[in-house]
Design a protein around this motif. Sequence first.
Motif, mmCIF file in Angstrom:
data_model
loop_
_atom_site.group_PDB
_atom_site.id
_atom_site.type_symbol
_atom_site.label_atom_id
_atom_site.label_comp_id
_atom_site.label_asym_id
_atom_site.label_seq_id
_atom_site.Cartn_x
_atom_site.Cartn_y
_atom_site.Cartn_z
ATOM 1 N N GLY A 138 0.828 -1.203 0.000
ATOM 2 C CA GLY A 138 0.000 0.000 0.000
ATOM 3 C C GLY A 138 0.858 1.246 0.000
ATOM 4 O O GLY A 138 2.060 1.215 -0.265
ATOM 5 N N TRP A 139 0.230 2.375 0.281
ATOM 6 C CA TRP A 139 0.929 3.654 0.241
ATOM 7 C C TRP A 139 1.845 3.800 1.452
ATOM 8 O O TRP A 139 1.417 3.607 2.584
ATOM 9 N N GLN A 140 3.095 4.151 1.178
ATOM 10 C CA GLN A 140 4.107 4.318 2.209
ATOM 11 C C GLN A 140 4.657 5.743 2.145
ATOM 12 O O GLN A 140 5.044 6.230 1.075
ATOM 13 N N LEU A 141 4.722 6.382 3.278
ATOM 14 C CA LEU A 141 5.148 7.776 3.367
ATOM 15 C C LEU A 141 6.624 7.940 3.025
ATOM 16 O O LEU A 141 7.466 7.209 3.526
ATOM 17 N N ASN A 142 6.937 8.899 2.145
ATOM 18 C CA ASN A 142 8.348 9.231 1.914
ATOM 19 C C ASN A 142 8.635 10.725 2.002
ATOM 20 O O ASN A 142 9.785 11.137 1.883
ATOM 21 N N VAL A 184 -2.882 25.731 5.237
ATOM 22 C CA VAL A 184 -2.453 24.371 4.919
ATOM 23 C C VAL A 184 -1.919 23.706 6.182
ATOM 24 O O VAL A 184 -0.972 24.197 6.801
ATOM 25 N N ASP A 185 -2.532 22.591 6.550
ATOM 26 C CA ASP A 185 -2.136 21.866 7.754
ATOM 27 C C ASP A 185 -0.887 21.024 7.491
ATOM 28 O O ASP A 185 0.055 21.019 8.291
ATOM 29 N N TRP A 186 -0.859 20.306 6.368
ATOM 30 C CA TRP A 186 0.294 19.486 6.015
ATOM 31 C C TRP A 186 0.262 19.120 4.536
ATOM 32 O O TRP A 186 -0.775 19.217 3.872
ATOM 33 N N VAL A 187 1.417 18.701 4.056
ATOM 34 C CA VAL A 187 1.587 18.177 2.697
ATOM 35 C C VAL A 187 2.396 16.891 2.807
ATOM 36 O O VAL A 187 3.366 16.820 3.587
ATOM 37 N N LYS A 188 2.016 15.882 2.047
ATOM 38 C CA LYS A 188 2.791 14.642 2.051
ATOM 39 C C LYS A 188 2.836 14.033 0.652
ATOM 40 O O LYS A 188 2.014 14.325 -0.215
#
Length: 277
Positions: free
Chosen positions: A26-30, A267-271
């Motif tokens: 699945g989706w993994q944070l980078n 904007v709270d966050w960007v990933k």
Amino acid sequence: MRKLLTIFCISISLLNCSQAPNQETGWQLNFLDEFDTFNEDNWQDQMLWVNNEDQCYLPNGEHGTREVSNGTLKVRVIDLRDKQPCDNMSKTGEKKPDTQYVAGRIASKNKKEFIKGKWTARLRVKNSGQAGMFPAWWLLGALNNEPPVQEANETVCWPMEGSGELDIFEHHSDGGPDHFAARVIKSLGHCDGGDWQAEMAVEKADLDQFNDFSVEWLNNDIIFRLNEKEIYRLEDQGDEYPEPFFAILNFAKINDSPMTMNWEMEVDWVKHEVWAD
């Protein structure tokens, strides 16, 4: 502010989350920026004049055009009341005329650029629908030749391959409050030849509240989501946008309507995430 690191980093050192081994598919944070500060390793101010816009983009948050405070980024349009000189240049070398409106625009250009994957931002726009508003969260191909040109390979004109555009969130005031558009710009095969309408979805959302706006490349499809719900899918078009992309957050003013208040996108966050099989 929601701390996304806790989702991805359970039992893993927070100091090195992005390097954690993939233990699931699945989706993994980078990449993640939660805007505790303005991190110059992730973003730079981008000053340029495009689309005959009415505002002048300023660096360093001058006049409050961008601010990081209380765990969020604020990107604003400010009415200075009196016209001021503007040093923004178009890609053809024209200087922006004097204007009383100044704004913020940041880009991850030459900082954080990724091929495909999934980009998400959590954001809101206060008092949407005012005439002239044009806040946006979007991606641009990293070989684009618009200012600033910082690398030798930044020679490709919009929207040719290498300079493609995906708009994850755009609020155009002409449609009234609480709506946004998600699209890819369809290339017509020549410089400055882009179709804005052919591959676009317009959706409703409560823009005064935080929402998650994302785009992903998956199984050669391009999928746009609102709060993880699919809103638009372009089948078998993923390979048409193979270049690395950088992210942009900006607030533009697109006509000469007077402003009754300063405008803000928060904007709270960007990933960014990558798919792990």
